[in-house]
Design a protein around this motif. Structure first.
Motif: not given
Length: 239
Positions: A16-36
């Motif tokens: 299982e590489a990804i488990r039940d993740i939820s996120f949003t990106v709104e128009e005009g944003e910079i959204v970052t995913l960080i992690g090891a």
């Protein structure tokens, strides 16, 4: 909402590489995913761009469910990716690589494409200087610029940037992040995966932290950059 990911689960075989993740990106944003390393960031990006099949959950882009839409159809809707490792066509010239970015555009023979090429050259003057040079003969930093320029030639509503600073010298890293900020200020929404958390959080409107395939924290870029636990884990104690 430009991008909405709900309850996403993705496997590599039985893992299982990804488990039940939820996120949003709104128009005009910079959204970052960080992690090891191994947290699931790149898998998330590949799933949004259609390169990984979804076991459960959904991906909705601009109001349309694209969970099972083939990857080659997503650029037509406005999703374009600059992949981890750059993925330049090394035997092709800079211009040929940039032209590949337009393949899904219905207006690829129009003046709009020429205008977008000029925009790319304004963002990355080095590409104009090297327009007839083979991509494989350029430096890592130049290839990163080319990968980003090629993605922009698709005229995306959402630009996916996967580790744009990887392997680059500190001075060039700063330049790349300045360009990411400029791309966003010109109206392109950005979803960014980046190990240089300090620079990424500084530029981001919002961010999500992934650990072993799960989102464990979210907030504005500033709030996460100022969080002592985030500083200790990802920022070397300081931004």
């Amino acid at each position: 909402m430009l991008l909405e990911v709900k309850g996403l689960c993705v496997n590599y075989g039985r893992i299982e590489a990804i488990r039940d993740i939820s996120f949003t990106v709104e128009e005009g944003e910079i959204v970052t995913l960080i992690g090891a390393n191994g947290a699931g960031k790149t898998t998330t990006m590949k799933t949004v761009s259609g390169l990984r099949p979804v076991r459960a959950g959904s991906v909705v882009f601009n109001g349309q469910d694209i969970t099972h839409l083939p990857s080659h159809e997503r650029p037509v809707l406005g999703i374009s990716q600059s992949p981890e490792g750059r993925g330049c066509f090394v035997g092709m010239t800079v211009m040929e690589n940039l032209d590949m970015g337009t393949y899904a555009r219905p207006d690829r023979k129009s003046k709009a494409v020429k205008d977008d090429l000029e925009r790319v050259f304004e963002l990355f003057p080095r590409l104009k200087e090297r327009s007839n040079q083979a991509a494989g003969s350029m430096s890592g930093g130049e290839q990163q610029m080319l990968a980003m320029g090629r993605a922009l030639m698709a005229k995306p509503k959402l630009l996916l940037l996967d580790e744009p600073s990887m392997g680059l010298a500190p001075k060039l890293i700063q330049q790349i992040f300045d360009i990411v900020t400029e791309i966003n200020s010109q109206g392109t929404t950005v979803l960014l995966v980046e190990q240089n958390a300090a620079q990424a959080l500084k530029r981001s409107h919002r961010a999500y932290i992934l650990e072993t395939g799960e989102i464990v924290r979210e907030g504005t870029g500033k709030d996460l950059a100022d969080d002592p636990a985030v500083k200790a884990a990802y920022l070397g104690g300081d931004v």
